[in-house]
Scaffold this active site. Structure first.
Site, PDB file in Angstrom:
ATOM      1  N   LYS A 191      -7.912 -20.717 -13.296  1.00  0.00           N
ATOM      2  CA  LYS A 191      -6.745 -21.346 -12.672  1.00  0.00           C
ATOM      3  C   LYS A 191      -6.510 -20.725 -11.294  1.00  0.00           C
ATOM      4  O   LYS A 191      -6.134 -19.559 -11.197  1.00  0.00           O
ATOM      5  CB  LYS A 191      -5.496 -21.115 -13.532  1.00  0.00           C
ATOM      6  CG  LYS A 191      -4.249 -21.715 -12.885  1.00  0.00           C
ATOM      7  CD  LYS A 191      -3.008 -20.975 -13.327  1.00  0.00           C
ATOM      8  CE  LYS A 191      -1.787 -21.201 -12.464  1.00  0.00           C
ATOM      9  NZ  LYS A 191      -1.955 -21.412 -11.057  1.00  0.00           N
ATOM     10  N   GLU A 266      -5.070  -6.817 -12.799  1.00  0.00           N
ATOM     11  CA  GLU A 266      -5.100  -6.165 -11.488  1.00  0.00           C
ATOM     12  C   GLU A 266      -3.801  -6.555 -10.810  1.00  0.00           C
ATOM     13  O   GLU A 266      -3.595  -7.724 -10.472  1.00  0.00           O
ATOM     14  CB  GLU A 266      -6.336  -6.658 -10.717  1.00  0.00           C
ATOM     15  CG  GLU A 266      -6.727  -5.717  -9.603  1.00  0.00           C
ATOM     16  CD  GLU A 266      -6.124  -6.129  -8.289  1.00  0.00           C
ATOM     17  OE1 GLU A 266      -5.022  -5.618  -7.984  1.00  0.00           O
ATOM     18  OE2 GLU A 266      -6.721  -6.951  -7.585  1.00  0.00           O
ATOM     19  N   CYS A 300      -2.976  -6.434  -2.230  1.00  0.00           N
ATOM     20  CA  CYS A 300      -2.423  -5.572  -3.288  1.00  0.00           C
ATOM     21  C   CYS A 300      -2.643  -4.100  -2.975  1.00  0.00           C
ATOM     22  O   CYS A 300      -1.836  -3.265  -3.336  1.00  0.00           O
ATOM     23  CB  CYS A 300      -3.032  -5.938  -4.630  1.00  0.00           C
ATOM     24  SG  CYS A 300      -4.819  -6.048  -4.570  1.00  0.00           S
ATOM     25  N   GLU A 397       6.946  -3.459  -3.630  1.00  0.00           N
ATOM     26  CA  GLU A 397       5.826  -4.057  -2.905  1.00  0.00           C
ATOM     27  C   GLU A 397       6.366  -5.218  -2.064  1.00  0.00           C
ATOM     28  O   GLU A 397       6.871  -6.204  -2.610  1.00  0.00           O
ATOM     29  CB  GLU A 397       4.808  -4.581  -3.927  1.00  0.00           C
ATOM     30  CG  GLU A 397       3.595  -5.191  -3.306  1.00  0.00           C
ATOM     31  CD  GLU A 397       2.573  -5.670  -4.347  1.00  0.00           C
ATOM     32  OE1 GLU A 397       2.972  -6.286  -5.336  1.00  0.00           O
ATOM     33  OE2 GLU A 397       1.376  -5.420  -4.134  1.00  0.00           O
TER      34      GLU A 397
HETATM   35  P1  NDP Z   1       2.154 -14.292  -9.370  1.00  0.00           P
HETATM   36  O1  NDP Z   1       1.837 -13.067 -10.109  1.00  0.00           O
HETATM   37  O2  NDP Z   1       3.305 -15.099  -9.799  1.00  0.00           O
HETATM   38  O3  NDP Z   1       0.886 -15.277  -9.345  1.00  0.00           O
HETATM   39  C1  NDP Z   1      -0.449 -14.921  -9.533  1.00  0.00           C
HETATM   40  C2  NDP Z   1      -1.163 -15.973 -10.352  1.00  0.00           C
HETATM   41  O4  NDP Z   1      -0.612 -16.029 -11.662  1.00  0.00           O
HETATM   42  C3  NDP Z   1      -1.021 -17.387  -9.825  1.00  0.00           C
HETATM   43  O5  NDP Z   1      -2.178 -18.130 -10.137  1.00  0.00           O
HETATM   44  C4  NDP Z   1       0.159 -17.908 -10.600  1.00  0.00           C
HETATM   45  O6  NDP Z   1       0.194 -19.304 -10.654  1.00  0.00           O
HETATM   46  C5  NDP Z   1      -0.107 -17.315 -11.960  1.00  0.00           C
HETATM   47  N1  NDP Z   1       1.070 -17.139 -12.809  1.00  0.00           N
HETATM   48  C6  NDP Z   1       2.356 -16.939 -12.430  1.00  0.00           C
HETATM   49  N2  NDP Z   1       3.140 -16.803 -13.518  1.00  0.00           N
HETATM   50  C7  NDP Z   1       2.341 -16.914 -14.599  1.00  0.00           C
HETATM   51  C8  NDP Z   1       2.562 -16.861 -16.007  1.00  0.00           C
HETATM   52  N3  NDP Z   1       3.775 -16.617 -16.500  1.00  0.00           N
HETATM   53  N4  NDP Z   1       1.528 -17.028 -16.828  1.00  0.00           N
HETATM   54  C9  NDP Z   1       0.293 -17.230 -16.335  1.00  0.00           C
HETATM   55  N5  NDP Z   1       0.021 -17.313 -15.026  1.00  0.00           N
HETATM   56  C10 NDP Z   1       1.026 -17.143 -14.162  1.00  0.00           C
HETATM   57  O7  NDP Z   1       2.319 -13.937  -7.866  1.00  0.00           O
HETATM   58  P2  NDP Z   1       3.104 -14.794  -6.771  1.00  0.00           P
HETATM   59  O8  NDP Z   1       2.134 -15.722  -6.203  1.00  0.00           O
HETATM   60  O9  NDP Z   1       4.350 -15.390  -7.286  1.00  0.00           O
HETATM   61  O10 NDP Z   1       3.494 -13.639  -5.772  1.00  0.00           O
HETATM   62  C11 NDP Z   1       4.648 -12.845  -6.034  1.00  0.00           C
HETATM   63  C12 NDP Z   1       4.396 -11.410  -5.714  1.00  0.00           C
HETATM   64  O11 NDP Z   1       3.319 -10.938  -6.514  1.00  0.00           O
HETATM   65  C13 NDP Z   1       3.921 -11.146  -4.302  1.00  0.00           C
HETATM   66  O12 NDP Z   1       4.994 -11.053  -3.418  1.00  0.00           O
HETATM   67  C14 NDP Z   1       3.210  -9.855  -4.469  1.00  0.00           C
HETATM   68  O13 NDP Z   1       4.149  -8.793  -4.462  1.00  0.00           O
HETATM   69  C15 NDP Z   1       2.584  -9.951  -5.830  1.00  0.00           C
HETATM   70  N6  NDP Z   1       1.181 -10.372  -5.785  1.00  0.00           N
HETATM   71  C16 NDP Z   1       0.233  -9.442  -5.994  1.00  0.00           C
HETATM   72  C17 NDP Z   1      -1.086  -9.789  -5.905  1.00  0.00           C
HETATM   73  C18 NDP Z   1      -2.167  -8.813  -6.109  1.00  0.00           C
HETATM   74  O14 NDP Z   1      -3.273  -9.036  -5.643  1.00  0.00           O
HETATM   75  N7  NDP Z   1      -1.947  -7.744  -6.825  1.00  0.00           N
HETATM   76  C19 NDP Z   1      -1.509 -11.142  -5.550  1.00  0.00           C
HETATM   77  C20 NDP Z   1      -0.426 -12.076  -5.417  1.00  0.00           C
HETATM   78  C21 NDP Z   1       0.859 -11.675  -5.511  1.00  0.00           C
HETATM   79  P3  NDP Z   1       0.974 -20.137  -9.518  1.00  0.00           P
HETATM   80  O15 NDP Z   1       0.323 -19.804  -8.229  1.00  0.00           O
HETATM   81  O16 NDP Z   1       0.737 -21.537  -9.947  1.00  0.00           O
HETATM   82  O17 NDP Z   1       2.411 -19.711  -9.551  1.00  0.00           O
END
Ligand code: NDP
Length: 799
Positions: A191, A266, A300, A397
Site C-alpha cells: 500500500k 521503521e 525519519c 519530530e
Molecule cells: P503515517 O504513519 O500516518 O503514514 C504512513 C503510512 O501508513 C501511509 O501509507 C498511511 O496511509 C499508512 N497508515 C496510516 N494510518 C494507518 C493505519 N491505522 N493502519 C495502517 N496503515 C496506516 O504518517 P503520515 O503520512 O500521516 O505522517 C505523519 C507523521 O508521521 C509525519 O509528520 C512524520 O512525523 C511521521 N512520518 C514518519 C515517517 C518515517 O519515515 N519514519 C514517514 C512518514 C511520516 P495514508 O498515506 O493513506 O494515510
C-alpha cells in the site's frame, strides 16, 4: 534577464527539467486502477482519489481508492502466487530481481521526474539519490536471492507480506520493502501512501515489463482506514512491514498482537547531530544542509537536533545562517534547487504549528531573508537557538526543514543530550579526532551512526531503529531475517515436548528422600541485584511435584519486585562494556559449578516434571552443553564490515539490546531457563527472568551457582511467581527494552499488546512448544539475533 544582468548579479538562471514525457503518461492514464495479479482492476468501490503536485497543489491524476474487498483480492492473488514463487529456484528469482533493477535504470529519468512531481522533492535528489538507490537495492537483493539456499539454508519464506509505506521516499521505501521480500520467496501486497502513489504505479508497469509472474507483487492504493487497516488485520497475511509515524506503528503493534504475524516497524526519529569543537566547521555546515534540509527535513533520520560544543556554538551558528541565506528553494523540477515543496498542505500546517509553538516556548527562530513562493506548499529553512532540552521542538519530530540547536560542554554531556529522546534511529558525530568519535558512537542509542557524514544509505548496510524508532532492519543480511523463518517452525510437528510421566519407582524414591527427613528450610527468595530478596508481597507459592506432593515453596513476586529487578538490571549495564572474553569465562564458570551439582539438579528436574532420572540427567547435560555453546559464541557472534560504494567502511556492530525481561517455558525447567538466559547475557544484556511457575526450583537452585561464578550483581535477576501477571508488568515497563515470553497463546498476545507502550522488541511462542533438547530448535542464531541489535557506524576516509 540577459547575460550582462546575470554577470552583474551572479544569480542562477532557471534550469528546468523537462516533464513532458511524464505529463503525457499521466494524461494517457487519467485514472489509475489497482494492480492485482499483474492486471489493472477497477476498485470494488468504484471510487478514485486525487494525487496532487505539492509545488502547485494542483491535481495530477486520479488513483483508485480501494477497500477491504480489493485487499482480499490482492491477498488471495499473492497467496496463489506464493505457491510457485516460494518454490522458484534461487537463480530464477535472482534473474527477476535483476530484471527489475535493469528496467528501473532504463526508466531512471522518468521515475525521477515523476517522483519530484508527486512528492515535491527536488529533481537533484530524486535523480542522484532516490532512484539510484532503488536500482541498487534490487541489484543487491538479486544477489541474496541467488545465494539464499547456500547462505540461509534451514530458513524458508514467510508467505504473503503486507507492506505499508510513507510518502517521504515513495519509490525508495517501496524498494526497501519489496526487494528483500521477494528475494526471499515471499509475495507482496503493497500500500503506497495516499499523497504519493504514482511511482508505485509506474513500478507496476515495470513489473509487467520485467515479466514477473502474476501475483508476486500487488499494489493497492487507497485510504489508510480502508486499505491499511484491512491489510494489517487480514488473517491470511503472514507479516506486516511498516514505515511511518510512531503512533501508527504503535496501533499496528496492538492490532497484530497475538495474530502470529511477523512485524517490522521503521518509525520516527529526532536524531542528534553532534559537533565537537575540533570538527571542520565548513564540512559541518554542508553536513547540516544534508541532515535537515535534504528532502525538506521530511526524513525519519533527519539530523534535527544540532548539539554543538559550547565554545564553538556562535561561530557555527553564524556560518550556518550565512549558508541558509544562500539556499535555493522553489520549483522541485529546477535542477539548481536545494529545497523543494512540503508534501501536502496538512504537513505544512503541522510544521507551521510546531514552529509557532517553539517560539511561544521561548526559543529564538531564525529564517533567511528571502521569501518562499506563494503558490504550492513551501516552508523556509529554519534554525532555532536558545532551546531547552525538554521543550516541544526538542522532543517532537517536526518532519520539516526545522533545525533545533542546543549546546554541551563535555563529551559525557553530549551523549546525555543525544540520548534524551524516546527515539533511536540515527546520529551524526563530527570531530577530527577519530578516537573521540568512535568512543561516542557506541554510547549513542541509535541504529545508524554517521561519523563526519550524514544521511548516507546503502543496500548492504542495514537501517532501523532502537527504542521507539521501531524494530527490525532493512538492508544488509540482517534485513533478510525479517522475511524468513526457521524451516522447522513452519512444520506441523514442531514440538517434542516432554509430557510428565506417571510416577516411577525410581522417581518416588528420589522425591521421598528429599521430603521425608525433617530438612532445614531452604525456601528460596527472589534473586535481585545479586542478593536474595524477600518478595514484597510477603507471600510464598507452593511448588507441587509431579507426584502431587509438596516439594518446596518460592516467593510470590509482584509489580514492585519486578520494578526492583529492572532497576538492578539497569544498574548492571556495565556488563555490556566488559570484554566478550570475560563474558565467555563467566558462562564457562557457571557450567563448571553446575556440573559439580549435576546429580542434585537432575533430581530436582525429576521431582518437578516426573521424568525419569536418565532423562533428567540428559536435561542437565544439555544445559551444560548450552552454556558452553553461548560461552563459545560470546566472542564469535560478531558484527561485520561493509564496503558500500563510497570511500570508507561501515562497521555493523552487534550491540546488546539492554534489559530483557523473559518468561521461561514449563517443559524443561532447567534447560528452558538456561537456553534463554545464556544467549542474552553472552551478548551483553542483563535479564529479569520469570522461571516456569510450575517448576521454578531448577532456576532458584541456580542462585548459589551465580553467586559463586563471578556473575556481577544485577546481570541475572530472578522473580518467581505467576507468569502472565509478571510478564505483563515487564511488557509494560518503559525501562525494559525487550520481552521474551514462552507460555500460553493468550499470554503471547498480551505481551505483544502490552509492549506497544515503548515499542519494545518481543519474542513470543504463541503457545507453541519447541523441542528444547534439539540444538536446531533450542539454541543458535535465532536466540543470538534476538539478543542483539545491529548498529551501523559509517566511517568515511580520505582527505
Ligand atoms: P503515517 O504513519 O500516518 O503514514 C504512513 C503510512 O501508513 C501511509 O501509507 C498511511 O496511509 C499508512 N497508515 C496510516 N494510518 C494507518 C493505519 N491505522 N493502519 C495502517 N496503515 C496506516 O504518517 P503520515 O503520512 O500521516 O505522517 C505523519 C507523521 O508521521 C509525519 O509528520 C512524520 O512525523 C511521521 N512520518 C514518519 C515517517 C518515517 O519515515 N519514519 C514517514 C512518514 C511520516 P495514508 O498515506 O493513506 O494515510
Amino acid at each position: 534577464m540577459n547575460v550582462m544582468d546575470i554577470f552583474e548579479t551572479m544569480e542562477y538562471g532557471p534550469a528546468p527539467e523537462a516533464a513532458s514525457t511524464v505529463q503525457s503518461w499521466l494524461q494517457e492514464h487519467q485514472q489509475f486502477r489497482l494492480f492485482i495479479g499483474n492486471r489493472w482492476v477497477e476498485p470494488a468501490s468504484g471510487k478514485y482519489m486525487e494525487s496532487t503536485n505539492p509545488a502547485t497543489n494542483k491535481a495530477l491524476v486520479q488513483v483508485a481508492s480501494a477497500n477491504s474487498d480489493d485487499v482480499d483480492a490482492a491477498v488471495s492473488a499473492a497467496r496463489k502466487a506464493f505457491k510457485t514463487w516460494s518454490k522458484t529456484p534461487d537463480h530464477v528469482r535472482a534473474r527477476y530481481l535483476y530484471a527489475l533493477a535493469r528496467t528501473i535504470q532504463k526508466h531512471a529519468r522518468f521515475l525521477s521526474v515523476l517522483e519530484s512531481l508527486d512528492n515535491g522533492k527536488s529533481i537533484r535528489e530524486t535523480r542522484d539519490i532516490d532512484i539510484p538507490l532503488v536500482a541498487r537495492h534490487f541489484y543487491y537483493h538479486a544477489g541474496w536471492a541467488q545465494l539464499m539456499g547456500r547462505e540461509l539454508s534451514g530458513y524458508e519464506p514467510l508467505g504473503v507480506v503486507g507492506q505499508i509505506i510513507p510518502w517521504n521516499f515513495p519509490l525508495l521505501m517501496l524498494a526497501w520493502k519489496i526487494a528483500p521480500a521477494i528475494a526471499m520467496g515471499n509475495t507482496v501486497v503493497l500500500k503506497p501512501a495516499r499523497y504519493t502513489p504514482l511511482t508505485a504505479l509506474k513500478f507496476a508497469e515495470i513489473i509487467q515489463e520485467a515479466g514477473l509472474p502474476a501475483g508476486v507483487i500487488n499494489i493497492v492504493t487507497g485510504e489508510a482506514s480502508q486499505v491499511g487497516d484491512a491489510l494489517v488485520k487480514h488473517p491470511d497475511v503472514n507479516k506486516i512491514a511498516f514505515t511511518g509515524s510512531t503512533d501508527v506503528g504503535r496501533s499496528i503493534r496492538r492490532a497484530t498482537a497475538g495474530s502470529g504475524k511477523k512485524l517490522s516497524l521503521e518509525l520516527g526519529g529526532k536524531s542528534p547531530f553532534i559537533v565537537f569543537d575540533d570538527a571542520d566547521l565548513d564540512s559541518v555546515v554542508e553536513g547540516v544542509v544534508d541532515a535537515i534540509w535534504f528532502n525538506q527535513g521530511q526524513v525519519c533520520c533527519a539530523g534535527s537536533r544540532l548539539l554543538v560544543q559550547e565554545n564553538i556554538a556562535e561561530r557555527l551558528f553564524s556560518k550556518l545562517r550565512a549558508r541558509m541565506e544562500k539556499l535555493r528553494l522553489g520549483d522541485p523540477l529546477d535542477k539548481a534547487i536545494d529545497i523543494g515543496a512540503i508534501v501536502s498542505p496538512a504537513q505544512l500546517q503541522e510544521i507551521t504549528r510546531l514552529v509557532a509553538q517553539g517560539e511561544a516556548e521561548g526559543a529564538e527562530k531564525w529564517q533567511p531573508s528571502w521569501a518562499c513562493p506563494t503558490e504550492g506548499s513551501f516552508f523556509p529553512p529554519t534554525l532555532f537557538t536558545n532551546v531547552t532540552p525538554a521543550s516541544t521542538i526538542a522532543q517532537i519530530e517536526i518532519f520539516g526543514p526545522v533545525l533545533v540547536a542546543m549546546t554541551f560542554r563535555t563529551p559525557a554531556e553530549a551523549v546525555e543530550l543525544a540520548n534524551n529522546t524516546r527515539y533511536g534511529l540515527a546520529a551524526s558525530i563530527w570531530s577530527e579526532n577519530i578516537n573521540l568519535a568512535l568512543d561516542i558512537a557506541p554510547k549513542v542509542k541509535a541504529g545508524s551512526v554517521w561519523i563526519n557524514c550524514t544521511n548516507v544509505f546503502d543496500a548492504s548496510s542495514g537501517f532501523g531503529g532502537y527504542r521507539e524508532s521501531g524494530f527490525g532492519r532493512e538492508g544488509g543480511k540482517e534485513g533478510l531475517y525479517e522475511y524468513i523463518r526457521p524451516a522447522w517452525s513452519g512444520s506441523k510437528s514442531v514440538s517434542k515436548a516432554r509430557q510428565p510421566q506417571v510416577a516411577s519407582e525410581e522417581r518416588e524414591e528420589s522425591t521421598l528422600s528429599e521430603v521425608n527427613p525433617p530438612a532445614i528450610d531452604r525456601t528460596p527468595k527472589l534473586f535481585i541485584g545479586g542478593k536474595q530478596a524477600r518478595p514484597d508481597s510477603g507471600y510464598s507459592l507452593r511448588v507441587i511435584g509431579a507426584n502431587g506432593s509438596l516439594i518446596g515453596e518460592v516467593g510470590e513476586g509482584n509489580r514492585k519486585d519486578i520494578r526492583n529487578a529492572v532497576e538492578a538490571a539497569h544498574a548492571a549495564s556495565k556488563w555490556a562494556s566488559g570484554t566478550t572474553h570475560n563474558r565467555a569465562q563467566i558462562l564457562y564458570y557457571i557450567a563448571e559449578n553446575m556440573a559439580a551439582r549435576e546429580d542434585e539438579f537432575a533430581r530436582r528436574i525429576a521431582q518437578q516434571t516426573g521424568c525419569g532420572h536418565v532423562e533428567a540427567v540428559k536435561e542437565v547435560q544439555a544445559s551444560l552443553s548450552r552454556l558452553f555453546s553461548y560461552a563459545a559464541w560470546a566472542d564469535k557472534f560478531e558484527g561485520t564490515i561493509h564496503r558500500p560504494p563510497m570511500r570508507g567502511v561501515v562497521l555493523a556492530m552487534h550491540e546488546q539490546i539492554g534489559v530483557i525481561g523473559m518468561a521461561c517455558p514449563d517443559e524443561y525447567p532447567l534447560l528452558g531457563f538456561v537456553s534463554l538466559v545464556a544467549p542474552a547475557i553472552a551478548m551483553g544484556n542483563t535479564v529479569v527472568v520469570i522461571p516456569s511457575p510450575k517448576a521454578p526450583l531448577s532456576a532458584t537452585d541456580c542462585y548459589q551457582i551465580f553467586e559463586t561464578s563471578d556473575v556481577p550483581a544485577g546481570v541475572i535477576n530472578i522473580v518467581t511467581g505467576e507468569r502472565d501477571a509478571l510478564s505483563k508488568v515487564l511488557a509494560e515497563h518503559d525501562d525494559v527494552e525487550a520481552c521474551w515470553y514462552f507460555g500460553s497463546e493468550e499470554g503471547s498476545r498480551m505481551v505483544e499488546h502490552a509492549s506497544a507502550g515503548n515499542m519494545k522488541r518481543t519474542w513470543v511462542n504463541y503457545g507453541a512448544q519447541r523441542d528444547w533438547l534439539s540444538p536446531l530448535q533450542g539454541e543458535g542464531e535465532e536466540f543470538l539475533r534476538a539478543s542483539i541489535q545491529v548498529k551501523n557506524i559509517w566511517v568515511p576516509y580520505g582527505e
